[in-house]
Design an enzyme around this catalytic site. Structure first.
Site, PDB file in Angstrom:
ATOM      1  N   SER A   1      26.424  -6.820  10.330  1.00 52.07           N
ATOM      2  CA  SER A   1      25.000  -6.726  10.661  1.00 52.07           C
ATOM      3  C   SER A   1      24.273  -8.015  10.286  1.00 52.07           C
ATOM      4  CB  SER A   1      24.396  -5.557   9.874  1.00 52.07           C
ATOM      5  OG  SER A   1      23.000  -5.666   9.805  1.00 52.07           O
TER       6      SER A   1
ATOM      7  N   GLU B   1      21.668  -8.013   8.832  1.00 51.45           N
ATOM      8  CA  GLU B   1      21.132  -7.774   7.479  1.00 51.45           C
ATOM      9  C   GLU B   1      21.972  -8.490   6.419  1.00 51.45           C
ATOM     10  OE1 GLU B   1      18.331  -5.876   6.128  1.00 51.45           O
ATOM     11  OE2 GLU B   1      17.729  -6.427   8.143  1.00 51.45           O
TER      12      GLU B   1
ATOM     13  N   TYR C   1      22.171  -1.809   1.706  1.00 49.08           N
ATOM     14  CA  TYR C   1      22.778  -1.741   3.040  1.00 49.08           C
ATOM     15  C   TYR C   1      23.407  -3.098   3.399  1.00 49.08           C
ATOM     16  CZ  TYR C   1      23.295  -1.745   8.065  1.00 49.08           C
ATOM     17  OH  TYR C   1      23.820  -1.879   9.328  1.00 49.08           O
TER      18      TYR C   1
HETATM   19  O1  F7E Z   1      13.133  -2.211  10.781  1.00 48.17           O
HETATM   20  C1  F7E Z   1       9.711  -3.220   9.834  1.00 48.17           C
HETATM   21  C2  F7E Z   1      10.790  -3.175   8.751  1.00 48.17           C
HETATM   22  O2  F7E Z   1      14.266  -0.027  10.349  1.00 48.17           O
HETATM   23  C3  F7E Z   1      12.809  -3.392  11.486  1.00 48.17           C
HETATM   24  C4  F7E Z   1      19.446  -1.252  11.649  1.00 48.17           C
HETATM   25  O3  F7E Z   1      20.075  -0.919  12.874  1.00 48.17           O
HETATM   26  O4  F7E Z   1      19.037  -3.480  12.400  1.00 48.17           O
HETATM   27  C5  F7E Z   1      18.399  -2.326  11.871  1.00 48.17           C
HETATM   28  O5  F7E Z   1      17.783  -2.618  10.617  1.00 48.17           O
HETATM   29  C6  F7E Z   1      11.629  -4.083  10.824  1.00 48.17           C
HETATM   30  C7  F7E Z   1      11.756  -4.217   9.296  1.00 48.17           C
HETATM   31  O6  F7E Z   1      15.544  -1.938  11.455  1.00 48.17           O
HETATM   32  C8  F7E Z   1       8.149   0.045   9.941  1.00 48.17           C
HETATM   33  O7  F7E Z   1      10.228  -3.474   7.477  1.00 48.17           O
HETATM   34  C9  F7E Z   1       7.501  -2.023   9.869  1.00 48.17           C
HETATM   35  O8  F7E Z   1      11.321  -5.495   8.909  1.00 48.17           O
HETATM   36  O9  F7E Z   1      13.851  -0.741  12.742  1.00 48.17           O
HETATM   37  P1  F7E Z   1      14.191  -1.136  11.358  1.00 48.17           P
HETATM   38  P2  F7E Z   1      16.249  -2.983  10.455  1.00 48.17           P
HETATM   39  O10 F7E Z   1      15.872  -2.743   9.042  1.00 48.17           O
HETATM   40  O11 F7E Z   1      15.988  -4.362  11.004  1.00 48.17           O
HETATM   41  C10 F7E Z   1      20.063  -4.051  11.593  1.00 48.17           C
HETATM   42  C11 F7E Z   1      20.708  -5.186  12.348  1.00 48.17           C
HETATM   43  C12 F7E Z   1      21.032  -3.053  11.076  1.00 48.17           C
HETATM   44  O12 F7E Z   1      22.201  -3.363  10.857  1.00 48.17           O
HETATM   45  C13 F7E Z   1      20.494  -1.733  10.651  1.00 48.17           C
HETATM   46  O13 F7E Z   1      21.506  -0.748  10.576  1.00 48.17           O
HETATM   47  O14 F7E Z   1      10.465  -3.309  11.040  1.00 48.17           O
HETATM   48  N1  F7E Z   1       8.869  -2.026   9.886  1.00 48.17           N
HETATM   49  N2  F7E Z   1       7.043  -0.758   9.903  1.00 48.17           N
HETATM   50  C14 F7E Z   1       9.294  -0.765   9.927  1.00 48.17           C
HETATM   51  N3  F7E Z   1      10.546  -0.264   9.960  1.00 48.17           N
HETATM   52  C15 F7E Z   1      10.670   1.087  10.026  1.00 48.17           C
HETATM   53  N4  F7E Z   1      11.906   1.631  10.107  1.00 48.17           N
HETATM   54  N5  F7E Z   1       9.587   1.928  10.028  1.00 48.17           N
HETATM   55  C16 F7E Z   1       8.290   1.453   9.982  1.00 48.17           C
HETATM   56  O15 F7E Z   1       7.325   2.214   9.998  1.00 48.17           O
END
Ligand code: F7E
Length: 279
Positions: free
Chosen positions: A82, A84, A106
């Site tokens: 990832s 990440e 993670y």
């Molecule tokens: O967050 C911001 C949050 O949870 C994206 C997974 O598939 O991709 C994914 O991980 C961004 C972050 O995905 C909210 O802080 C703002 O900066 O959709 P996400 P992620 O963390 O990027 C990677 C490549 C993986 O490997 C993972 O498994 O959005 N954000 N407001 C928010 N995020 C969430 N979830 N909810 C909010 O309300």
């Protein structure tokens, strides 16, 4: 997956049980194994880092070890690394040579999975590849992830809901692509004679703010009227920016993403508008 259930066989197993994984491999003798299973929600990994690390690291190890027992079968193995793993990025854009600097349990679990996969490749000669995939989204995305959270809220609000959508850090930038393009890259990796590690992303980054603006804009709404910031949703250690340099995948796998950012947003919003009454 209801539509394709008639064409596939499901087998029950758990990443927490080596025996269950071993038995599935024994039973179906696969040609290719795509290891995508994980506790994959970064936000949750801050609340329960023990489960995230245990499941993601041990599960990957169990599966690699089970595949190794069938080395004669020449099973090809894919590990879902990832973006990440890059965490607080050391350079921009990120490619296969960029230093890992994870910001969550993670991310740490994925760095470990990456090294386990590489080690099984080097030590036991498995055809084991790491995809370092940047965010990939689709109408099947879980509701906890920000893209689906937004697209589904757009559909609810367009259909008359008076709610406010609560979001965290809207400045965070991600390299968002369509999952169907990224799955093709995974498959291409396992069609090669030699295994390897590949960064897969679109090479374009957009903020959460831009995603929300485009999603609400698609149905004629101004996102500013419908969103409030909830401090509880700000992560204790945020990944501010991620941007892929997929030159290696382009050169060796001949892979290119086909779906644009705009079309991805539209696909997700349109799907939620269509199905809003079914949820
Ligand atoms: O967050 C911001 C949050 O949870 C994206 C997974 O598939 O991709 C994914 O991980 C961004 C972050 O995905 C909210 O802080 C703002 O900066 O959709 P996400 P992620 O963390 O990027 C990677 C490549 C993986 O490997 C993972 O498994 O959005 N954000 N407001 C928010 N995020 C969430 N979830 N909810 C909010 O309300």
């Amino acid at each position: 997956i209801r539509k394709i259930l008639k064409d596939i066989n499901l087998h029950a197993g758990s990443l927490e049980s080596y025996a269950s994984l071993f038995n599935i491999i024994l039973k179906i003798k696969p040609n290719e194994v795509y290891h995508l299973a994980a506790q994959s929600y970064v936000g949750y990994s801050f609340e329960d880092e023990f489960s995230t690390l245990n499941i993601n690291i041990n599960g990957t190890h169990y599966l690699l070890s089970a595949v190794k027992e069938f080395a004669d079968s020449k099973i090809k193995f894919y590990f879902a690394g990832s973006s990440e793993m890059f965490g607080k990025v050391k350079s921009v854009p990120q490619n296969e040579d960029t230093v890992f600097n994870p910001r969550s349990s993670y991310g740490i679990s994925k760095v470990t999975g990456f090294h386990l996969t590489k080690n099984y490749r080097e030590a036991y000669k498995l055809h084991a590849s790491n995809g370092i995939l940047f965010n990939h989204e689709s109408p099947r995305r879980g509701f906890e992830f920000v893209t689906r959270k937004i697209s589904h809220a757009v559909a609810r609000i367009k259909n008359g809901s008076k709610e406010k959508l609560k979001l965290g850090n809207m400045k965070a930038k991600r390299d968002w692509g369509h999952a169907k393009d990224f799955v093709e890259a995974m498959w291409l990796m396992l069609q090669r004679d030699n295994p390897g590690d590949y960064v897969v992303g679109t090479g374009e980054e957009h903020s959460v703010d831009e995603f929300a603006k485009k999603a609400f804009g698609h149905v004629g709404l101004n996102y500013k009227d419908h969103i409030v910031i909830d401090q509880k949703l700000i992560r204790p250690a945020e990944v501010d920016t991620l941007l892929a340099d997929s030159s290696k995948a382009k050169k060796i796998l001949n892979w290119e993403p086909k779906v644009s950012f705009d079309d991805l947003v539209i696909d997700m919003v349109e799907n939620d508008l269509k199905n809003i009454n079914l949820v």
